[in-house]
Design a protein around this motif. Sequence first.
Motif, mmCIF file in Angstrom:
data_model
loop_
_atom_site.group_PDB
_atom_site.id
_atom_site.type_symbol
_atom_site.label_atom_id
_atom_site.label_comp_id
_atom_site.label_asym_id
_atom_site.label_seq_id
_atom_site.Cartn_x
_atom_site.Cartn_y
_atom_site.Cartn_z
ATOM 1 N N CYS A 73 0.829 -1.211 0.000
ATOM 2 C CA CYS A 73 0.000 0.000 0.000
ATOM 3 C C CYS A 73 0.862 1.258 0.000
ATOM 4 O O CYS A 73 0.595 2.207 -0.750
ATOM 5 C CB CYS A 73 -0.943 -0.002 1.198
ATOM 6 N N ALA A 74 1.895 1.277 0.831
ATOM 7 C CA ALA A 74 2.781 2.445 0.898
ATOM 8 C C ALA A 74 3.501 2.669 -0.431
ATOM 9 O O ALA A 74 3.679 3.812 -0.860
ATOM 10 C CB ALA A 74 3.786 2.280 2.037
ATOM 11 N N LYS A 75 3.895 1.587 -1.088
ATOM 12 C CA LYS A 75 4.574 1.713 -2.384
ATOM 13 C C LYS A 75 3.645 2.261 -3.460
ATOM 14 O O LYS A 75 4.098 2.771 -4.468
ATOM 15 C CB LYS A 75 5.157 0.368 -2.819
ATOM 16 N N GLN A 76 2.336 2.149 -3.240
ATOM 17 C CA GLN A 76 1.361 2.710 -4.173
ATOM 18 C C GLN A 76 0.987 4.138 -3.781
ATOM 19 O O GLN A 76 -0.027 4.665 -4.220
ATOM 20 C CB GLN A 76 0.115 1.826 -4.224
ATOM 21 N N ASN A 77 1.816 4.746 -2.934
ATOM 22 C CA ASN A 77 1.629 6.114 -2.457
ATOM 23 C C ASN A 77 0.327 6.316 -1.704
ATOM 24 O O ASN A 77 -0.274 7.395 -1.748
ATOM 25 C CB ASN A 77 1.747 7.117 -3.608
ATOM 26 N N LEU A 78 -0.109 5.286 -1.011
ATOM 27 C CA LEU A 78 -1.272 5.397 -0.129
ATOM 28 C C LEU A 78 -0.751 5.627 1.280
ATOM 29 O O LEU A 78 0.150 4.921 1.736
ATOM 30 C CB LEU A 78 -2.113 4.116 -0.175
ATOM 31 N N SER A 79 -1.289 6.622 1.957
ATOM 32 C CA SER A 79 -0.866 6.845 3.347
ATOM 33 C C SER A 79 -1.368 5.666 4.167
ATOM 34 O O SER A 79 -2.565 5.386 4.201
ATOM 35 C CB SER A 79 -1.399 8.174 3.872
ATOM 36 N N THR A 80 -0.438 4.961 4.797
ATOM 37 C CA THR A 80 -0.733 3.666 5.399
ATOM 38 C C THR A 80 -0.262 3.601 6.842
ATOM 39 O O THR A 80 0.849 4.024 7.159
ATOM 40 C CB THR A 80 -0.063 2.534 4.587
ATOM 41 N N GLY A 91 7.781 3.650 3.984
ATOM 42 C CA GLY A 91 6.796 4.713 3.949
ATOM 43 C C GLY A 91 5.542 4.532 4.768
ATOM 44 O O GLY A 91 4.700 5.416 4.790
ATOM 45 N N TYR A 122 -5.959 8.711 7.041
ATOM 46 C CA TYR A 122 -5.068 7.838 6.269
ATOM 47 C C TYR A 122 -5.879 7.048 5.248
ATOM 48 O O TYR A 122 -7.059 6.771 5.445
ATOM 49 C CB TYR A 122 -4.301 6.882 7.204
ATOM 50 N N ASP A 123 -5.198 6.667 4.159
ATOM 51 C CA ASP A 123 -5.865 5.910 3.101
ATOM 52 C C ASP A 123 -6.119 4.456 3.498
ATOM 53 O O ASP A 123 -7.159 3.899 3.171
ATOM 54 C CB ASP A 123 -5.015 5.920 1.818
#
Length: 191
Positions: free
Chosen positions: A17-24, A73, A105-106
């Motif tokens: 999720c973090a690698k997809q630029n989602l705040s996790t 991230g 957060y996402d």
Amino acid sequence: KGGVGTTTAALNFATVCAKQNLSTVLLDLDTDSGDAACYVGLRHQYSLADVVENLEQLDQAMLEGFMVRDALGFHVLCAPQEVERSREITEQHLVEIGTFLIQHYDVIVVDGSRSLDPLLLSCMELSEMIFVLLSQEFPAVRNAQHYIAALSRVGYGQDAVKLIVNRYEKRGPLHVTMEQLQQTIGTAPFW
């Protein structure tokens, strides 16, 4: 069942999720032996208990000060290291914290305990999806069957609960087949 890889799966999911630029945020809710931060080499000074103690004035900056951030991230909100501090956390606290996290957060990944205790159930009330992780070992399949039945009794059906079979093997002398697993549990694995 312990040892099937739930913490590893939670960390991997948070990483994706973090690698997809989602705040996790990964919330370590194993209040007896939570060690998600340890798995990725993070040291933490604060925990979920500190968030609970400061709920009245909590904002995003304060919350991020209580969490540790992985190099990939995502943030980790750690379980308390002291068992007595864990016991001070209530279901209402988790509903408030969970609601706050959802607003800011996402993605929130909860690495829960093995028992369906009131704390975990309060998080499930806020969840879009619940993943039950198991391996093909007979005790893991049996425990997953009981776990899913208990979730069903409290209102979580097959739409909300997804099975993930970890360490899948086509053949293994001590493992049930996927057909046997599906027949025992009554649903096909999600993954």
